[in-house]
Design an enzyme around this catalytic site. Structure first.
Site, PDB file in Angstrom:
ATOM      1  N   TYR A  15      -1.171   8.279  -2.645  1.00 56.12           N
ATOM      2  CA  TYR A  15      -1.249   8.000  -4.083  1.00 56.12           C
ATOM      3  C   TYR A  15      -2.526   8.632  -4.675  1.00 56.12           C
ATOM      4  O   TYR A  15      -2.620   8.848  -5.874  1.00 56.12           O
ATOM      5  CB  TYR A  15      -1.355   6.487  -4.343  1.00 56.12           C
ATOM      6  N   GLY A  16      -3.511   8.835  -3.795  1.00 56.70           N
ATOM      7  CA  GLY A  16      -4.881   9.108  -4.258  1.00 56.70           C
ATOM      8  C   GLY A  16      -5.109  10.373  -5.049  1.00 56.70           C
ATOM      9  O   GLY A  16      -6.122  10.514  -5.714  1.00 56.70           O
ATOM     10  N   ASP A  35       0.881  -1.178   0.000  1.00 58.54           N
ATOM     11  CA  ASP A  35       0.000   0.000   0.000  1.00 58.54           C
ATOM     12  C   ASP A  35       0.914   1.222   0.000  1.00 58.54           C
ATOM     13  O   ASP A  35       2.132   1.092   0.173  1.00 58.54           O
ATOM     14  CB  ASP A  35      -0.898  -0.005   1.245  1.00 58.54           C
ATOM     15  N   SER A  36       0.308   2.383  -0.120  1.00 53.41           N
ATOM     16  CA  SER A  36       1.104   3.605  -0.042  1.00 53.41           C
ATOM     17  C   SER A  36       1.554   3.884   1.394  1.00 53.41           C
ATOM     18  O   SER A  36       2.496   4.641   1.611  1.00 53.41           O
ATOM     19  CB  SER A  36       0.280   4.790  -0.556  1.00 53.41           C
ATOM     20  N   GLU A  86      -2.757   8.727   8.561  1.00 48.17           N
ATOM     21  CA  GLU A  86      -1.293   8.648   8.640  1.00 48.17           C
ATOM     22  C   GLU A  86      -0.761   9.468   9.820  1.00 48.17           C
ATOM     23  O   GLU A  86       0.293   9.183  10.362  1.00 48.17           O
ATOM     24  CB  GLU A  86      -0.645   9.111   7.324  1.00 48.17           C
ATOM     25  N   THR A 134      -6.649   2.665  -4.392  1.00 51.49           N
ATOM     26  CA  THR A 134      -6.264   3.554  -5.494  1.00 51.49           C
ATOM     27  C   THR A 134      -5.581   2.766  -6.616  1.00 51.49           C
ATOM     28  O   THR A 134      -5.922   2.910  -7.785  1.00 51.49           O
ATOM     29  CB  THR A 134      -5.316   4.648  -4.947  1.00 51.49           C
ATOM     30  N   CYS A 155     -11.002   2.852   0.372  1.00 53.27           N
ATOM     31  CA  CYS A 155      -9.567   3.083   0.539  1.00 53.27           C
ATOM     32  C   CYS A 155      -9.167   2.273   1.766  1.00 53.27           C
ATOM     33  O   CYS A 155      -9.856   2.325   2.801  1.00 53.27           O
ATOM     34  CB  CYS A 155      -9.316   4.567   0.750  1.00 53.27           C
ATOM     35  N   THR A 156      -8.066   1.541   1.681  1.00 50.72           N
ATOM     36  CA  THR A 156      -7.724   0.628   2.777  1.00 50.72           C
ATOM     37  C   THR A 156      -7.319   1.360   4.054  1.00 50.72           C
ATOM     38  O   THR A 156      -7.195   0.737   5.105  1.00 50.72           O
ATOM     39  CB  THR A 156      -6.598  -0.342   2.351  1.00 50.72           C
ATOM     40  N   HIS A 157      -7.130   2.667   3.973  1.00 47.29           N
ATOM     41  CA  HIS A 157      -6.882   3.423   5.212  1.00 47.29           C
ATOM     42  C   HIS A 157      -8.162   3.588   6.038  1.00 47.29           C
ATOM     43  O   HIS A 157      -8.101   3.801   7.245  1.00 47.29           O
ATOM     44  CB  HIS A 157      -6.359   4.830   4.898  1.00 47.29           C
ATOM     45  N   CYS A 213      -4.420  -1.599  -1.726  1.00 44.73           N
ATOM     46  CA  CYS A 213      -4.562  -0.160  -1.965  1.00 44.73           C
ATOM     47  C   CYS A 213      -5.717   0.028  -2.938  1.00 44.73           C
ATOM     48  O   CYS A 213      -5.657  -0.463  -4.082  1.00 44.73           O
ATOM     49  CB  CYS A 213      -3.253   0.364  -2.565  1.00 44.73           C
TER      50      CYS A 213
HETATM   51  N1  DGL Z   1      -4.732   3.116   1.126  1.00 49.87           N
HETATM   52  C1  DGL Z   1      -4.765   3.546  -0.215  1.00 49.87           C
HETATM   53  C2  DGL Z   1      -6.059   3.300  -0.904  1.00 49.87           C
HETATM   54  O1  DGL Z   1      -6.648   2.305  -0.572  1.00 49.87           O
HETATM   55  C3  DGL Z   1      -3.961   4.702  -0.616  1.00 49.87           C
HETATM   56  C4  DGL Z   1      -4.398   6.026  -0.212  1.00 49.87           C
HETATM   57  C5  DGL Z   1      -3.489   7.050  -0.783  1.00 49.87           C
HETATM   58  O2  DGL Z   1      -2.296   6.818  -0.818  1.00 49.87           O
HETATM   59  O3  DGL Z   1      -3.995   8.096  -1.205  1.00 49.87           O
HETATM   60  O4  DGL Z   1      -6.503   4.005  -1.763  1.00 49.87           O
END
Ligand code: DGL
Length: 274
Positions: free
Chosen positions: A42-43, A10-11, A152, A75, A186-188, A73
């Site tokens: 990354y988004g 993931d990012s 984060e 994204t 988003c996995t966050h 991720c």
């Molecule tokens: N956790 C990621 C996702 O699922 C990345 C979020 C990001 O880096 O913007 O999209």
């Protein structure tokens, strides 16, 4: 049986939602995790850049002779992963497939919400996958770009006033859309599921794509006789920025000490191959 590790990336911290479930449902597997913390988020990036980063992430993980990759991720999974997945000789799982399937199965009203990064919401990948499983589903989408930096930064508590204020604004329209399922695209976002759930109310079920992907990966490995056969696996963590910061946050999230095992790496062009 296949004793090789599973690679997850993931990012940043978000992919740990997948690792946590993998450790729960397949405790015997070795896991190599890459958090591209030097380039998170990354988004907000273009599809071309996201694909380039994904190739480097997968290339780095493949330097360990892994048996499968989970692109944990949202994204990456909605921005070109399907185009590049076939380039590798091992299975590459994105989180959008399992989450879309789960949403289609779970909704009773056919009204599904999706929140994610700007890049995930801009893409039509989720719409296509959900409609393939359940034609006629109405999908309501909202980009929530501030959620990743908040996670984060560790601002994940249900009582965090900044998180709550931002979440209330982002979720306002979805609350009016009368959805019964919301994909945390988003996995966050599962790290702030408590806040999202309390705003959306008990009538809306939340889907955690990383957890769904861990279950799909277990099914796949079992069907292909590729589980490790071990009792207990090991986890190794790699990041592209400070290992200390990540180790601390990751330990809190996974409820286990990971500080000592986090190593900092740089992703260079050499990982760009297939
Ligand atoms: N956790 C990621 C996702 O699922 C990345 C979020 C990001 O880096 O913007 O999209």
């Amino acid at each position: 049986m296949d004793s090789r590790p599973i690679g997850v990336f993931d990012s940043g911290l978000g992919g740990l939602t997948c690792v946590k479930k993998l450790m729960e449902v397949m405790p015997g597997e070795d896991i190599i995790y890459l958090g591209d913390t030097g380039r998170v988020p990354y988004g907000g990036r273009s599809r071309e850049t996201i694909i380039k980063y994904a190739r480097e992430d997968i290339g780095f993980l493949r330097s360990f002779d892994i048996k499968a990759v989970a692109a944990a991720c949202g994204t990456v999974s909605t921005n070109g992963l399907e185009e590049i997945a076939g380039d590798y000789p091992i299975p590459v799982f994105g989180v959008a497939d399992a989450a879309a399937r789960a949403a289609a199965e779970l909704t009773r009203t056919g009204r599904v919400g999706l929140i994610g990064t700007r890049a995930s919401i801009r893409s039509t990948a989720y719409d296509e996958k959900i409609l393939r499983c359940r034609p006629g589903t109405k999908i309501f989408k909202r980009a929530c770009p501030l959620f990743v930096p908040l996670v984060e930064e560790g601002r994940v508590g249900e009582d965090d006033p900044v998180l709550r204020m931002v979440a209330e604004q982002y979720l306002e329209e979805l609350k009016l859309a009368d959805i019964d399922v919301l994909i945390l695209g988003c996995t966050h976002y599962p790290l702030i599921a408590g806040t999202v759930a309390s705003i959306m109310g008990p009538g809306v079920k939340l889907i955690d794509p990383g957890a769904q992907t861990a279950l799909a990966l277990r099914r796949y490995l079992a069907e292909h006789d590729a589980l490790s056969g071990r009792e207990r696996g090991r986890q190794s963590y790699f990041v592209t920025d400070s290992a200390e910061d990540f180790g601390h946050a990751a330990s809190l999230f996974l409820n286990s000490h990971v500080e000592g095992d986090v190593r900092r790496v740089s992703l260079e062009e050499r990982y760009n191959g297939k």
